[in-house]
Design an enzyme around this catalytic site. Structure first.
Site, short mmCIF file in Angstrom:
data_model
loop_
_atom_site.label_atom_id
_atom_site.label_comp_id
_atom_site.label_asym_id
_atom_site.label_seq_id
_atom_site.Cartn_x
_atom_site.Cartn_y
_atom_site.Cartn_z
N ASP A 106 -41.37 -51.36 -3.13
CA ASP A 106 -42.30 -52.09 -3.99
C ASP A 106 -43.58 -52.33 -3.18
O ASP A 106 -43.65 -52.02 -2.00
CB ASP A 106 -41.71 -53.44 -4.43
CG ASP A 106 -41.51 -54.39 -3.26
OD1 ASP A 106 -41.43 -53.93 -2.11
OD2 ASP A 106 -41.43 -55.61 -3.49
N ASP A 150 -45.94 -55.06 -1.49
CA ASP A 150 -45.79 -56.43 -1.02
C ASP A 150 -46.69 -57.33 -1.88
O ASP A 150 -47.44 -56.85 -2.73
CB ASP A 150 -46.17 -56.48 0.47
CG ASP A 150 -45.61 -57.69 1.18
OD1 ASP A 150 -44.50 -58.12 0.83
OD2 ASP A 150 -46.30 -58.19 2.09
#
Ligand SMILES: [Zn+2]
Length: 295
Positions: free
Chosen positions: A210, A212
């Site tokens: 993902d 951050d």
């Protein structure tokens, strides 16, 4: 089985997936630093002798700060491993390192502060070089193998290793980006340092799952949907990482012994060897024995 040569340290996701590969044989290994996170598994995989090790232990029991890094590396060394390919899930700190890509890290910023990060903490002073924390030879082999993988494989990246277990604040995340960090994770340190001290070639295949928290998330999507997406990214990245490692094991040169990492202690022991207590020499014989052979 002959002595195993290639160690594969599986982080989140990869360890479970690898354990399903081939018929492995778990072995008990004692180390001066206690037991490793899990029993290393000796296996013949892709025609190579490998040792799988789950970094976080069975059932993901060890949090990043509690992983017995020293015992893990020692156990692999004791089993005859000279080359380690490690994996780890990370957050991405830049737009073009997309979830699902793979990154062959070339640099680290170590922000950990409560982990045992050396084998040489008493009785002698050892300073290994660490300007290039990952083996350049192994990274090159991984990069070549990356051409066979159906995702983007970035050939360099700076991994910021934080202590955790909590994730970063937004201010920290922005700071890590300003520092030149490309990925954020919690496990590469001190693993890479210890591998260098143990004179083993070590490279990390990182997979961003993902972005951050520096990157604003779409507020229309719920947290559950986001978590689902992260897990799905992890699964995809794991499949790619396994393929990458499989291809790397086929590379000519994978089993070469001629690498600077293997001589990391040559100029690194600063202590007067005659003053190093014999108890310390005996305890660390696996790592330093040959350097004391002429004493
Ligand atoms: Zn090397």
């Amino acid at each position: 089985m002959k002595q195993a040569r290639i160690g594969i340290i599986g982080g989140t996701g990869l360890a479970e997936a690898l354990l399903k590969e081939g018929d492995g044989e778990p072995v008990e290994v004692d180390t001066p630093f206690g037991p490793p996170a899990s029993k290393p598994i000796l296996a013949n995989w892709q025609g190579a002798e490998v040792v799988f090790l789950s970094r976080h232990g069975e059932g993901h029991r060890f949090s990043p700060s509690a992983v017995p890094y020293r015992a893990n590396i020692w156990a692999l060394k004791k089993l005859g491993v000279s080359t380690i390919i490690a994996s780890g899930a990370t957050g991405s700190l830049r737009e073009d390192f997309e979830p699902g890509h793979l990154v062959l890290c070339d640099q680290v910023i170590d922000r950990t502060h409560r982990r045992e990060s050396t084998f040489f903490d008493q009785g002698l002073a050892v300073h290994v070089e660490f300007a290039d924390p990952f083996c350049p030879r192994l990274r090159k082999l991984l990069a070549e193998a990356g051409q066979q993988v159906e995702t983007t494989v970035h050939h360099a990246g700076t991994y910021v290793c934080m202590e955790g277990p909590q994730f970063s604040t937004r201010a920290e995340s922005n700071m890590h980006r300003q520092w030149g960090g490309d990925l954020i994770g919690m496990t590469c340190m001190p693993e890479a340092k210890l591998a260098r001290e143990a004179q083993m070639c070590y490279a990390l295949v990182a997979f961003p799952t993902d972005y951050d928290c520096w990157r604003p998330v779409e507020t229309t999507r719920g947290k559950e949907a986001l978590l689902k997406e992260i897990l799905s990214n992890l699964k995809t990245a794991t499949t790619h990482a396994i393929r990458l490692i499989q291809e790397t094991l086929k590379r000519p040169g994978m089993f070469e012994a001629d690498c600077a990492c293997r001589g990391a202690l040559k100029m690194a022991i600063w202590s007067d060897k005659s003053k190093v207590p014999s108890s310390v020499r005996q305890r660390l014989d696996l790592l330093i024995g040959s350097h004391f052979a002429d004493e």
